[in-house]
Design a protein around this motif. Structure first.
Motif, mmCIF file in Angstrom:
data_model
loop_
_atom_site.group_PDB
_atom_site.id
_atom_site.type_symbol
_atom_site.label_atom_id
_atom_site.label_comp_id
_atom_site.label_asym_id
_atom_site.label_seq_id
_atom_site.Cartn_x
_atom_site.Cartn_y
_atom_site.Cartn_z
ATOM 1 N N GLY A 1 89.942 -76.389 50.254
ATOM 2 C CA GLY A 1 89.926 -76.869 51.618
ATOM 3 C C GLY A 1 89.086 -78.115 51.771
ATOM 4 O O GLY A 1 88.539 -78.651 50.806
ATOM 5 N N SER B 1 90.453 -77.795 57.154
ATOM 6 C CA SER B 1 91.787 -77.646 56.573
ATOM 7 C C SER B 1 91.742 -76.756 55.344
ATOM 8 O O SER B 1 90.729 -76.694 54.655
ATOM 9 C CB SER B 1 92.342 -79.018 56.163
ATOM 10 O OG SER B 1 92.461 -79.854 57.284
ATOM 11 N N PHE C 1 97.066 -80.268 52.722
ATOM 12 C CA PHE C 1 96.789 -78.866 53.015
ATOM 13 C C PHE C 1 97.910 -78.259 53.839
ATOM 14 O O PHE C 1 98.809 -78.944 54.293
ATOM 15 C CB PHE C 1 95.443 -78.747 53.747
ATOM 16 C CG PHE C 1 94.312 -79.329 52.957
ATOM 17 C CD1 PHE C 1 93.755 -78.629 51.896
ATOM 18 C CD2 PHE C 1 93.817 -80.587 53.255
ATOM 19 C CE1 PHE C 1 92.724 -79.170 51.147
ATOM 20 C CE2 PHE C 1 92.780 -81.135 52.518
ATOM 21 C CZ PHE C 1 92.234 -80.420 51.459
ATOM 22 N N ASP C 2 97.826 -76.957 54.039
ATOM 23 C CA ASP C 2 98.813 -76.248 54.841
ATOM 24 C C ASP C 2 98.435 -76.211 56.316
ATOM 25 O O ASP C 2 99.282 -76.376 57.190
ATOM 26 C CB ASP C 2 98.953 -74.793 54.357
ATOM 27 C CG ASP C 2 99.465 -74.679 52.934
ATOM 28 O OD1 ASP C 2 100.277 -75.531 52.522
ATOM 29 O OD2 ASP C 2 99.059 -73.738 52.234
ATOM 30 N N VAL C 3 97.167 -75.966 56.588
ATOM 31 C CA VAL C 3 96.716 -75.652 57.940
ATOM 32 C C VAL C 3 95.423 -76.400 58.258
ATOM 33 O O VAL C 3 94.585 -76.611 57.386
ATOM 34 C CB VAL C 3 96.456 -74.125 58.060
ATOM 35 C CG1 VAL C 3 95.888 -73.753 59.400
ATOM 36 C CG2 VAL C 3 97.730 -73.340 57.792
ATOM 37 N N MET C 4 95.257 -76.775 59.541
ATOM 38 C CA MET C 4 94.019 -77.383 60.020
ATOM 39 C C MET C 4 93.647 -76.730 61.345
ATOM 40 O O MET C 4 94.491 -76.574 62.224
ATOM 41 C CB MET C 4 94.201 -78.890 60.214
ATOM 42 C CG MET C 4 92.933 -79.638 60.617
ATOM 43 S SD MET C 4 92.623 -79.687 62.382
ATOM 44 C CE MET C 4 94.042 -80.531 62.984
ATOM 45 N N THR C 5 92.388 -76.343 61.475
ATOM 46 C CA THR C 5 91.871 -75.775 62.717
ATOM 47 C C THR C 5 90.887 -76.755 63.325
ATOM 48 O O THR C 5 90.051 -77.321 62.623
ATOM 49 C CB THR C 5 91.192 -74.415 62.451
ATOM 50 O OG1 THR C 5 92.155 -73.538 61.869
ATOM 51 C CG2 THR C 5 90.672 -73.799 63.730
ATOM 52 N N TYR D 1 100.350 -78.732 58.729
ATOM 53 C CA TYR D 1 100.816 -80.007 58.204
ATOM 54 C C TYR D 1 102.314 -79.853 57.934
ATOM 55 O O TYR D 1 102.751 -78.812 57.454
ATOM 56 C CB TYR D 1 100.085 -80.361 56.910
ATOM 57 C CG TYR D 1 98.612 -80.668 57.108
ATOM 58 C CD1 TYR D 1 98.195 -81.976 57.303
ATOM 59 C CD2 TYR D 1 97.651 -79.659 57.111
ATOM 60 C CE1 TYR D 1 96.843 -82.269 57.476
ATOM 61 C CE2 TYR D 1 96.308 -79.946 57.294
ATOM 62 C CZ TYR D 1 95.913 -81.260 57.474
ATOM 63 O OH TYR D 1 94.582 -81.551 57.651
ATOM 64 N N GLY E 1 99.925 -84.770 54.382
ATOM 65 C CA GLY E 1 98.662 -84.072 54.210
ATOM 66 C C GLY E 1 98.618 -83.287 52.917
ATOM 67 O O GLY E 1 99.632 -82.984 52.308
ATOM 68 N N THR F 1 95.086 -74.331 66.042
ATOM 69 C CA THR F 1 95.372 -74.394 64.615
ATOM 70 C C THR F 1 96.723 -75.063 64.443
ATOM 71 O O THR F 1 97.670 -74.747 65.164
ATOM 72 C CB THR F 1 95.371 -72.981 64.007
ATOM 73 O OG1 THR F 1 94.061 -72.414 64.181
ATOM 74 C CG2 THR F 1 95.705 -73.012 62.528
ATOM 75 N N ASN G 1 94.515 -74.303 52.364
ATOM 76 C CA ASN G 1 95.829 -73.871 51.875
ATOM 77 C C ASN G 1 95.923 -72.359 51.937
ATOM 78 O O ASN G 1 94.997 -71.644 51.547
ATOM 79 C CB ASN G 1 96.061 -74.357 50.447
ATOM 80 C CG ASN G 1 96.317 -75.845 50.409
ATOM 81 O OD1 ASN G 1 96.990 -76.381 51.267
ATOM 82 N ND2 ASN G 1 95.763 -76.510 49.406
ATOM 83 N N LEU H 1 87.128 -80.485 62.085
ATOM 84 C CA LEU H 1 88.478 -80.187 61.617
ATOM 85 C C LEU H 1 88.377 -79.567 60.232
ATOM 86 O O LEU H 1 87.906 -80.211 59.292
ATOM 87 C CB LEU H 1 89.317 -81.470 61.556
ATOM 88 C CG LEU H 1 89.355 -82.315 62.827
ATOM 89 C CD1 LEU H 1 90.134 -83.597 62.582
ATOM 90 C CD2 LEU H 1 89.944 -81.530 63.986
#
Length: 115
Positions: free
Chosen positions: A91, A5, A50-54, A43, A48, A40, A7, A3
């Motif tokens: 990240g 993560s 961060f903005d995004v997690m893949t 949050y 969380g 993807t 911004n 995972l």
């Protein structure tokens, strides 16, 4: 499960979502051998850091070596384009394994002396 993560750069969220929707199929098709793209996620509601997690599924630690040495023109282009959306060095990544697939090394319990 790997995972990762991060911004996004200010003002680029909608652009990133559009880019991802356009390229998600290519990410799956050109992913390095051993890597299975699970999606993807964003949050939401302030949960969380961060903005995004893949999410990527990898069955073997050696898949990271394959990832590092992967030579695919489409993959390289996608990786460069995707990195441009993110704030560098902002990240975090975690690596998870199924609980039944974890190798445990526990300390031996000391022998109790008989009294």
């Amino acid at each position: 499960m790997w995972l990762a993560s991060g911004n996004l750069k200010e003002g680029r969220v909608k652009e990133y979502i559009a880019w991802l929707n356009k390229n998600e199929k290519l990410l799956k098709e050109h992913a390095p051998k051993g890597m299975n793209y699970h999606g993807t996620y964003m949050y939401v509601l302030g949960f969380g850091r961060f903005d995004v997690m893949t999410a990527w599924e990898m069955k073997d630690y050696g898949d990271f070596d394959t990832f590092r040495n992967w030579d695919d023109e489409v993959w390289d282009r996608l990786a460069a384009e995707q990195q441009d959306f993110f704030i560098q060095s902002m990240g975090e990544a975690v690596l998870l394994r199924d609980i039944n697939d974890v190798v445990l090394v526990e300390p031996k319990k000391p022998k109790r002396s008989k009294k």
